[in-house]
Design a protein around this motif. Structure first.
Motif, PDB file in Angstrom:
ATOM      1  N   HIS A 146      21.378  18.526  48.081  1.00 57.36           N
ATOM      2  CA  HIS A 146      22.514  19.315  48.538  1.00 57.36           C
ATOM      3  C   HIS A 146      22.304  19.857  49.941  1.00 57.36           C
ATOM      4  N   TRP A 151      27.280  19.093  55.988  1.00 60.46           N
ATOM      5  CA  TRP A 151      28.592  19.038  55.347  1.00 60.46           C
ATOM      6  C   TRP A 151      29.669  19.303  56.390  1.00 60.46           C
ATOM      7  N   GLN A 167      30.260  16.282  52.090  1.00 63.44           N
ATOM      8  CA  GLN A 167      28.933  15.963  52.615  1.00 63.44           C
ATOM      9  C   GLN A 167      28.943  14.673  53.426  1.00 63.44           C
ATOM     10  N   ILE A 194      29.942  23.522  43.569  1.00 55.58           N
ATOM     11  CA  ILE A 194      30.365  22.146  43.808  1.00 55.58           C
ATOM     12  C   ILE A 194      31.298  21.699  42.686  1.00 55.58           C
ATOM     13  N   CYS A 197      33.508  16.002  44.699  1.00 58.46           N
ATOM     14  CA  CYS A 197      32.575  15.733  45.804  1.00 58.46           C
ATOM     15  C   CYS A 197      32.558  16.864  46.823  1.00 58.46           C
ATOM     16  N   THR A 199      31.823  20.816  48.139  1.00 60.11           N
ATOM     17  CA  THR A 199      31.216  22.130  48.014  1.00 60.11           C
ATOM     18  C   THR A 199      32.268  23.165  48.378  1.00 60.11           C
ATOM     19  N   TYR A 210      34.129  25.754  39.875  1.00 61.44           N
ATOM     20  CA  TYR A 210      33.093  24.888  40.418  1.00 61.44           C
ATOM     21  C   TYR A 210      31.734  25.255  39.824  1.00 61.44           C
TER      22      TYR A 210
END
Length: 297
Positions: A146, A151, A167, A194, A197, A199, A210
């Motif tokens: 991560h 990102w 990302q 997240i 896909c 964040t 999330y």
């Protein structure tokens, strides 16, 4: 670009123009959306009230008494054509380093309160689940994946100051995690989570769906504009920003919180050029060039 030949233009009443670049999020679609938004802002047309770029679309609010809808559409179509014709297009933006205390006690406590009836795997944690669905060895490997790549802020909204980030990784290496089966009624402020896909960096306490990964020590929304990074605007992130998450331990988390309380904290950041063509041709190489800017900031 692997996009539809033309965006779809639709009107919302007499004050809104929606420009849909593509049905799905991609670097190409988001680049076009951001580029049109920046170009429209630079034109300084009278009557423009707000410009809201999103993952693969753009919403424009305008005053029809100051700006005819035909003129607005003409200008936006002209900007779209210009963006599509430029090979190797670039966005002048910035990279921001964001400290995160991954697997912290605050999100862990919230995770424990929302399992049965909320989560796909009530027996584990959000990080355990995120690692498992991505075929990774454990939560620590997920955390590393991560934060090791940057990102891109693809949109900001839903609640004040909340960014959604995509990302910069090859599609086959994208981290993807389903959202909760049923949304939580509580999420600690500054949680980093997240879903799919994307964040999401929760700016305030509230509901959320999330998977929770950790918590940040510094605000991303400062309505009182106490900190220097918020001198011009109460929201930290803008679409097109590049973010590098950096893991911190409890001691550094507390230290940064103390700096925030004292009004002295500054985010580490640097100006960068995001090149769509370079990213598509050699994403890892382009990422390295973006991260190098932070090394000398």
């Amino acid at each position: 670009m692997t996009l539809p030949d033309h965006a779809r233009y639709t009107w919302g009443g007499d004050e809104f123009l929606l420009v849909e670049i593509a049905p799905d999020m991609s670097l190409e679609a988001n680049f076009v959306s951001n580029s049109i938004a920046m170009g429209l802002e630079q034109r300084e047309l009278p009557g423009i009230i707000d410009i809201c770029p999103a993952n693969a679309s753009l919403l424009i609010r305008f005053d029809p008494d100051e700006l005819a809808h035909t003129e607005l559409e003409r200008v936006v179509r002209e900007l779209e054509a210009d963006v599509r014709q430029v090979s190797g297009g670039v966005l002048e933006t910035r990279i921001v380093e964001v400290p995160v205390w991954y697997d912290d006690p605050y999100t862990r406590e919230t995770v424990e309160r929302f399992r049965e009836g909320y989560h796909q795997d009530p027996s584990g944690t959000d990080l355990d689940y995120a690692a498992a669905v991505n075929g990774l060895a454990d939560a620590q490997e997920f955390i590393r994946r991560h934060h090791e790549r940057p990102w891109l802020v693809s949109m900001v909204g839903f609640v004040a100051g909340l960014p959604f980030l995509f990302q910069l990784a090859p599609q086959e290496e994208q981290l993807e995690v389903p959202k909760y089966l049923s949304p939580r009624t509580d999420t600690p402020p500054l949680t980093v989570g997240i879903g799919g896909c994307f964040t999401a960096h929760y700016s305030v306490r509230g509901a959320g769906g999330y998977q929770m990964l950790g918590i940040a020590p510094a605000p991303i929304y400062d309505p009182e504009q106490r900190l220097t990074d918020f001198a011009d605007f109460s929201v930290l992130f803008k679409t097109g920003d590049v973010v590098k998450y950096r893991p911190v331990d409890e001691a550094e988390y507390r230290e940064i919180q103390a700096q925030v309380e004292a009004g002295t904290y500054r985010y580490k950041q640097a100006p960068v050029t995001f090149s769509l063509s370079e990213a598509l041709a050699d994403l890892e190489g382009h990422n390295r060039s973006l991260l190098e800017a932070l090394d000398v900031a």
